[in-house]
Write an enzyme that holds these catalytic residues in place. Sequence first.
Site, short mmCIF file in Angstrom:
data_model
loop_
_atom_site.label_atom_id
_atom_site.label_comp_id
_atom_site.label_asym_id
_atom_site.label_seq_id
_atom_site.Cartn_x
_atom_site.Cartn_y
_atom_site.Cartn_z
N CYS A 1 0.85 -1.19 0.00
CA CYS A 1 0.00 0.00 0.00
C CYS A 1 0.89 1.24 0.00
CB CYS A 1 -0.89 -0.01 1.24
SG CYS A 1 -2.46 -0.90 0.98
N HIS B 1 -5.73 -1.20 -2.35
CA HIS B 1 -5.44 -2.51 -1.75
C HIS B 1 -6.40 -3.59 -2.25
CE1 HIS B 1 -3.94 -5.25 1.34
NE2 HIS B 1 -5.19 -5.58 1.58
N HIS C 1 -2.67 -7.59 -1.93
CA HIS C 1 -2.66 -6.36 -2.75
C HIS C 1 -2.38 -6.73 -4.22
CE1 HIS C 1 -2.01 -1.86 -2.57
NE2 HIS C 1 -1.81 -2.16 -3.84
N HIS D 1 -0.88 -7.41 -7.40
CA HIS D 1 0.51 -7.27 -7.85
C HIS D 1 0.94 -8.51 -8.61
CE1 HIS D 1 1.25 -9.95 -4.45
NE2 HIS D 1 2.49 -10.12 -4.87
N GLN E 1 4.84 -10.34 -10.43
CA GLN E 1 6.28 -10.42 -10.20
C GLN E 1 7.01 -10.62 -11.52
OE1 GLN E 1 7.50 -12.77 -6.67
NE2 GLN E 1 5.41 -13.56 -6.73
ZN ZN Z 1 -2.22 -3.06 0.17
#
Ligand code: ZN
Length: 303
Positions: free
Chosen positions: A35, A79, A130, A132, A134
Amino acid sequence: MSQRRFNELRGEDVVYAVQRQARTFLPSADYCPLCPTRPGHPPTEIPFPSFEIVVFDNLFPTFEAPQGAAEVVVYTDDHYGSFATLAPERAEALMWVWRQRYEELAARADIEYVLIFENRGVEVGTTLHHPHGQIYGFPFEPPVIALERAADARLGGCATCTLLERELASAERVVHENDAVVAYVPFAARWPYETHVVLREHRASLSECTADELERLSSALQHVTRGFDRLFGRPFPYIMVLHQAPSDGGRAGHLHVEFYPPLRTADKLKYLAGCEQGAGTFIMDVLPEASANALRGAIANGS
Ligand SMILES: [Zn+2]
Ligand SMILES: [Zn+2]
Ligand SMILES: [Zn+2]
């Protein structure tokens, strides 16, 4: 620094990244390291009060310079949500971020292969909710990539082009398409809802795509992931990987995105058990045509 050992019986490398044992594990939203850092709250890994897309080195890297790279790509400062719920412009911007990271990492002498991926959901081992993904810069060619190269040799040309042609000819397993990209459940899928999202034209990597193609790719990926979520009316776990040309600058490789979702029903997981682990043969409870049909419906429902 990770250690690499060659597993003789498998003929492949195993990477020991023991520093990763201590990584942050499913923190509450209040302690999320991805975040933004907000006034009056503890600092996170991102020292900005707001952001669009952020890329930084993984604090618990599997690979690190001078023997590879491991990066985290945070899709949004919100988030909650997922790749599927990003605004279309943000999803499109992510394609350009992927492309920039691919180019920079592929240019490095210590990196043989750039793997862009996302693990979504605790079912596939994500440790942070969250939204995301890689990026790993492999210091060697991973076995799956070698298998795809072997498929090219077996089929006497680009395997992805050949398979795409076959899927389009039968169309039974196509779940979504636009003028640049086709999504289908492959003929011999190893997961009930395995889905491949493929550029119609032979593009070795993100770098060879036109701006239009990147926009169509992001749109198709969002259609597929939204369809996944609608399929069982729940957040749908998946592993998403980009396969593209290795870092040798050649044109071997054809950009495509593979999804391996572990669910076979709304609440049942497909496990890799005796036959899959001990013999390397996948046993499936559902035909790809049936799962493609269900997924096609779920994707069309939201369009
Ligand atoms: Zn987050
Ligand atoms: Zn091709
Ligand atoms: Zn592939």
